[in-house]
Design an enzyme around this catalytic site. Structure first.
Site, short mmCIF file in Angstrom:
data_model
loop_
_atom_site.label_atom_id
_atom_site.label_comp_id
_atom_site.label_asym_id
_atom_site.label_seq_id
_atom_site.Cartn_x
_atom_site.Cartn_y
_atom_site.Cartn_z
N GLY A 22 0.81 -1.21 0.00
CA GLY A 22 0.00 0.00 0.00
C GLY A 22 0.84 1.26 0.00
O GLY A 22 0.52 2.24 -0.70
N ASP A 23 1.90 1.26 0.76
CA ASP A 23 2.80 2.40 0.82
C ASP A 23 3.41 2.67 -0.55
O ASP A 23 3.46 3.82 -1.01
CB ASP A 23 3.89 2.14 1.86
CG ASP A 23 4.90 3.27 1.94
OD1 ASP A 23 4.49 4.44 2.08
OD2 ASP A 23 6.12 2.99 1.88
N ALA A 24 3.88 1.64 -1.20
CA ALA A 24 4.50 1.79 -2.52
C ALA A 24 3.49 2.31 -3.55
O ALA A 24 3.79 3.23 -4.32
CB ALA A 24 5.08 0.45 -2.99
#
Length: 135
Positions: A22-24
């Protein structure tokens, strides 16, 4: 890229791994968004990106939209937030970091389960919250 998504069972992936994806995805989305606004100078891109992708910003977003999460998304949020992280955040309070991880886990889950419309909806809300804060 999509061929890898087929091999990942989101029920078996831990909260940290969902947050990692999700961060990426979120950071790439934000970078594309900022470029679409015509921001092209590297230093300014970095500065603007940090407004959107910091743990502090994610915690602010979660505080404002958590009531809009579905039951499943709320469960995923808790998986990401409650994962037993072994490191301490550098630039955020632990509570902000954990909220951030929960937010990122939701984004990772939506990405991996191909819920693209919902993913886009949440990210657009996140952008609106951060832009309103920085006005």
């Amino acid at each position: 890229m999509n061929k890898f998504k087929e091999k990942i069972d989101c029920r078996m992936v831990n909260g940290s791994d969902l947050a990692y994806i999700g961060d990426a995805y979120y950071e790439l989305y934000i970078r594309m968004y900022l470029l679409s606004l015509g921001i092209t100078k590297p230093n300014e891109l970095h500065k603007q990106t940090q407004k959107f992708v910091s743990s502090i910003s994610h915690a602010l977003i979660v505080d404002q939209i958590i009531d809009e999460f579905t039951e499943v998304e709320l469960g995923v949020y808790h998986r990401g937030r409650n994962y037993n992280y072994r490191h301490k955040p550098k630039n955020a309070k632990i509570n902000e970091y954990l909220k951030s991880s929960g937010f990122e886990a939701v984004l990772g889950y939506l990405y991996l389960t191909n819920q693209n419309d919902r993913l886009e909806e949440i990210i657009k809300k996140a952008i609106a919250k951060i832009e309103a804060k920085n006005v």
